[in-house]
Each structure stands twice: as structure tokens, then as C-alpha cells.
Scaffold this motif. Structure first.
Motif, PDB file in Angstrom:
ATOM      1  N   PHE A  67       2.212   4.736   7.228  1.00 13.82           N
ATOM      2  CA  PHE A  67       3.110   4.836   6.075  1.00 13.82           C
ATOM      3  C   PHE A  67       4.112   3.687   6.108  1.00 13.82           C
ATOM      4  O   PHE A  67       4.538   3.247   7.187  1.00 13.82           O
ATOM      5  N   THR A  68       4.503   3.231   4.920  1.00 16.12           N
ATOM      6  CA  THR A  68       5.503   2.177   4.798  1.00 16.12           C
ATOM      7  C   THR A  68       6.519   2.566   3.730  1.00 16.12           C
ATOM      8  O   THR A  68       6.144   2.826   2.587  1.00 16.12           O
ATOM      9  N   ILE A  69       7.778   2.597   4.124  1.00 17.63           N
ATOM     10  CA  ILE A  69       8.851   2.898   3.169  1.00 17.63           C
ATOM     11  C   ILE A  69       9.488   1.588   2.713  1.00 17.63           C
ATOM     12  O   ILE A  69       9.623   0.644   3.503  1.00 17.63           O
ATOM     13  N   TYR A 113      10.043   3.710  -2.511  1.00 18.87           N
ATOM     14  CA  TYR A 113       8.594   3.882  -2.424  1.00 18.87           C
ATOM     15  C   TYR A 113       8.183   4.408  -1.055  1.00 18.87           C
ATOM     16  O   TYR A 113       8.873   4.215  -0.059  1.00 18.87           O
ATOM     17  N   LEU A 114       7.022   5.048  -1.034  1.00 15.56           N
ATOM     18  CA  LEU A 114       6.380   5.398   0.219  1.00 15.56           C
ATOM     19  C   LEU A 114       4.898   5.104   0.049  1.00 15.56           C
ATOM     20  O   LEU A 114       4.196   5.805  -0.687  1.00 15.56           O
ATOM     21  N   GLN A 115       4.429   4.040   0.688  1.00 15.14           N
ATOM     22  CA  GLN A 115       3.021   3.701   0.697  1.00 15.14           C
ATOM     23  C   GLN A 115       2.359   4.458   1.841  1.00 15.14           C
ATOM     24  O   GLN A 115       2.762   4.315   2.996  1.00 15.14           O
ATOM     25  N   MET A 116       1.370   5.259   1.509  1.00 18.20           N
ATOM     26  CA  MET A 116       0.704   6.092   2.503  1.00 18.20           C
ATOM     27  C   MET A 116      -0.762   5.679   2.592  1.00 18.20           C
ATOM     28  O   MET A 116      -1.498   5.812   1.607  1.00 18.20           O
ATOM     29  N   ASP A 117      -1.154   5.172   3.738  1.00 22.94           N
ATOM     30  CA  ASP A 117      -2.529   4.734   3.967  1.00 22.94           C
ATOM     31  C   ASP A 117      -3.178   5.574   5.055  1.00 22.94           C
ATOM     32  O   ASP A 117      -2.490   6.206   5.861  1.00 22.94           O
ATOM     33  N   ASN A 118      -4.500   5.545   5.096  1.00 23.20           N
ATOM     34  CA  ASN A 118      -5.263   6.296   6.095  1.00 23.20           C
ATOM     35  C   ASN A 118      -4.769   7.745   6.165  1.00 23.20           C
ATOM     36  O   ASN A 118      -4.474   8.268   7.249  1.00 23.20           O
ATOM     37  N   LEU A 119      -4.704   8.362   5.016  1.00 22.27           N
ATOM     38  CA  LEU A 119      -4.176   9.722   4.949  1.00 22.27           C
ATOM     39  C   LEU A 119      -5.075  10.705   5.674  1.00 22.27           C
ATOM     40  O   LEU A 119      -6.312  10.556   5.696  1.00 22.27           O
TER      41      LEU A 119
END
Length: 114
Positions: A66-68, A78-84
Motif C-alpha cells: 500500500f502507498t499513501i 489517496y491510498l494505492q493498494m496493490d497485491n490485495l
């Protein structure tokens, strides 16, 4: 309503989502902003926090995935959420703190399931 969250949805494991939180008042007035989440039957917990100096902190469970970020010009968090993962399933809330008090956005549901 000071904070308006959006961007949740249903995604398969390994997928990505980006949450947004629009701030109706000056985003610069907040010292800290962040995202919390609450899974069914569990307490609300912090996921990621960012200061007005762009110092960030993440929960161990989301580090590296995750990247805020915050765009002061657009007044948006924003909150970028990857590989959920399925365990990321929860209602996500944006949060903002200023010396005058704290604000919460309404939740946005994130469901990770195949």
C-alpha cells in the motif's frame, strides 16, 4: 462532511484499487491524515498515516503493498493498494487530525475475493 471517501469495490486477490478522500476544507489545516480499516467483528485499526511534512507510516500487514499520498493542490488523500489479499477485506475510513479536532470520512467497502 469534511472528508468524502470513494474508490472501494470488489477485486480479485492480487488486484489493485485506489481509494480517494476528498477534503472539503483546506487540506493544509490538517497535521496528519490517514486511512483506517475495520473488518467484520474487529476493531478499527490504522492502515497508513501521512503527516503534512509527508512523513509516512504503515501497518506491518500492508508494508510494501500500500502507498499513501496526498495532493494538496487537489485537496485529496489517496491510498494505492496493490497485491490485495482476502484479509484486506474491510470498510476503509479516511481520517484527518488538526489541533482543532479530528474528522472521519464515511467508509468505503473493499472486498477481496475470487
Amino acid at each position: 462532511v469534511q472528508l468524502q471517501a470513494s474508490g472501494g469495490g470488489l477485486v480479485q486477490p492480487g488486484g489493485s484499487l485506489r481509494l480517494s478522500c476528498a477534503v472539503t476544507k483546506s487540506i493544509d489545516s490538517y497535521n496528519f491524515m490517514g486511512w483506517y480499516r475495520q473488518a467484520p467483528g474487529k476493531q478499527r485499526q490504522p492502515v497508513a498515516l501521512i503527516s503534512n511534512m509527508n512523513s509516512v507510516n504503515y501497518a506491518d500487514s500492508v508494508k510494501g503493498r500500500f502507498t499513501i499520498s496526498r495532493d494538496n493542490a487537489k485537496g485529496t488523500l489517496y491510498l494505492q493498494m496493490d497485491n490485495l489479499k482476502p484479509e484486506d477485506t474491510a470498510v476503509y475510513y479516511c481520517y484527518a487530525w488538526a489541533p482543532s479536532g479530528a474528522d472521519w470520512g464515511q467508509g468505503t467497502q473493499v472486498t477481496v475475493s475470487s
